[in-house]
Design a protein around this motif. Structure first.
Motif, short mmCIF file in Angstrom:
data_model
loop_
_atom_site.label_atom_id
_atom_site.label_comp_id
_atom_site.label_asym_id
_atom_site.label_seq_id
_atom_site.Cartn_x
_atom_site.Cartn_y
_atom_site.Cartn_z
N MET A 200 9.71 20.46 -40.91
CA MET A 200 10.92 19.83 -40.42
C MET A 200 10.57 19.08 -39.14
N ARG A 201 10.71 17.77 -39.16
CA ARG A 201 10.47 16.98 -37.95
C ARG A 201 11.81 16.74 -37.26
N VAL A 202 11.84 17.12 -35.99
CA VAL A 202 13.05 16.99 -35.19
C VAL A 202 12.73 16.10 -33.99
N GLY A 203 13.47 15.03 -33.83
CA GLY A 203 13.28 14.16 -32.69
C GLY A 203 14.10 14.63 -31.51
N ILE A 204 13.65 14.24 -30.33
CA ILE A 204 14.37 14.57 -29.10
C ILE A 204 14.56 13.31 -28.27
N THR A 205 15.76 13.17 -27.74
CA THR A 205 16.06 12.11 -26.79
C THR A 205 17.02 12.72 -25.77
N GLY A 206 17.05 12.16 -24.58
CA GLY A 206 17.99 12.72 -23.61
C GLY A 206 17.87 12.12 -22.24
N HIS A 207 18.87 12.43 -21.45
CA HIS A 207 18.95 11.92 -20.07
C HIS A 207 17.86 12.53 -19.20
N ARG A 208 17.26 11.71 -18.40
CA ARG A 208 16.27 12.16 -17.41
C ARG A 208 16.98 12.30 -16.06
N GLY A 209 16.30 12.95 -15.13
CA GLY A 209 16.82 13.04 -13.77
C GLY A 209 18.03 13.94 -13.63
N LEU A 210 18.10 14.98 -14.43
CA LEU A 210 19.23 15.90 -14.35
C LEU A 210 19.03 16.85 -13.18
N GLY A 211 20.12 17.27 -12.56
CA GLY A 211 20.06 18.23 -11.46
C GLY A 211 19.55 19.58 -11.93
N LYS A 212 19.13 20.41 -10.98
CA LYS A 212 18.52 21.70 -11.30
C LYS A 212 19.43 22.60 -12.13
N PHE B 21 15.03 27.07 -36.26
CA PHE B 21 14.02 26.55 -37.18
C PHE B 21 12.90 27.57 -37.38
N GLU B 22 12.31 27.54 -38.55
CA GLU B 22 11.12 28.34 -38.82
C GLU B 22 9.99 27.77 -37.98
N PRO B 23 9.43 28.54 -37.05
CA PRO B 23 8.45 28.00 -36.10
C PRO B 23 7.26 27.29 -36.75
N THR B 24 6.75 27.84 -37.84
CA THR B 24 5.57 27.22 -38.46
C THR B 24 5.90 25.91 -39.15
N GLU B 25 7.19 25.63 -39.36
CA GLU B 25 7.60 24.38 -40.00
C GLU B 25 8.18 23.38 -39.01
N LEU B 26 8.31 23.78 -37.74
CA LEU B 26 8.93 22.93 -36.73
C LEU B 26 7.94 21.96 -36.10
N CYS B 27 8.32 20.71 -36.09
CA CYS B 27 7.55 19.69 -35.39
C CYS B 27 8.53 18.85 -34.56
N ILE B 28 8.35 18.89 -33.25
CA ILE B 28 9.16 18.05 -32.37
C ILE B 28 8.45 16.72 -32.21
N VAL B 29 9.19 15.64 -32.40
CA VAL B 29 8.67 14.30 -32.18
C VAL B 29 9.32 13.80 -30.90
N VAL C 188 11.74 11.24 -38.17
CA VAL C 188 12.36 12.57 -38.12
C VAL C 188 13.41 12.80 -39.20
N ASP C 189 13.65 14.11 -39.43
CA ASP C 189 14.70 14.54 -40.36
C ASP C 189 16.03 14.68 -39.65
N GLN C 190 15.98 14.91 -38.34
CA GLN C 190 17.18 14.98 -37.52
C GLN C 190 16.81 14.72 -36.07
#
Length: 158
Positions: free
Chosen positions: A1-13, A30-38, A115-117
């Protein structure tokens, strides 16, 4: 399972800690052995999700928006960036040289295509500049890629 990540930078602590916890909760499903973060592995959610996936036993793939991309990231993030890219299962590049908004969006388009999601650390607001999180979410949705928004109660930008 390929999962993409996007998000705001510069967030407060405080928001950073809430987002890291929420991301880990999402990735635990997710099943760890099947997880791929892109990820483009920028500072913030990109790197946090990649590190969490590795902690869980998953793997990462990296998208590099431009040859000069690393130079535009905060100097204190360079060691993390270098470490993550060195252990990536695959590295994808746009072929662009300058790290511009256009290159960042091109990188995000490649990421979405892989990615798949998509997980988006997003406050729901329009992008502040071309290629921002809101633009990436809109692009993913237009391509039929499911998007999970992570924005914990109490989180804020700036």
């Amino acid at each position: 399972m390929r999962v993409g990540i996007t998000g705001h930078r510069g967030l407060g602590k405080q928001t950073e800690e809430m987002v890291k916890t929420a991301l880990r909760r999402e990735l635990e499903a997710f099943e760890p052995t099947e997880l791929c973060i892109v990820s483009c592995i920028a500072d913030g959610p990109d790197a946090w999700a990649a590190e969490a996936a590795l902690d869980f036993g998953g793997r990462i793939e990296v998208v590099i928006p431009a040859v000069q991309y690393r130079q535009g990231l905060p100097k204190e993030h360079h060691a993390t960036y270098d470490r993550l890219i060195s252990i990536a299962a695959e590295v994808h590049e746009t072929g662009m040289v300058e790290s511009t908004d256009r290159a960042h969006m091109a990188g995000s388009e490649i990421l979405v295509g892989l990615v798949d999601q998509l997980i988006a650390v997003w406050d729901g607001q329009p992008a502040r500049g071309y290629g921002g999180t809101g633009d990436v979410v809109a692009y993913a949705r237009s391509m039929g890629v499911p998007v999970t928004v992570v924005w914990p109660d109490g989180a804020s930008r700036d």
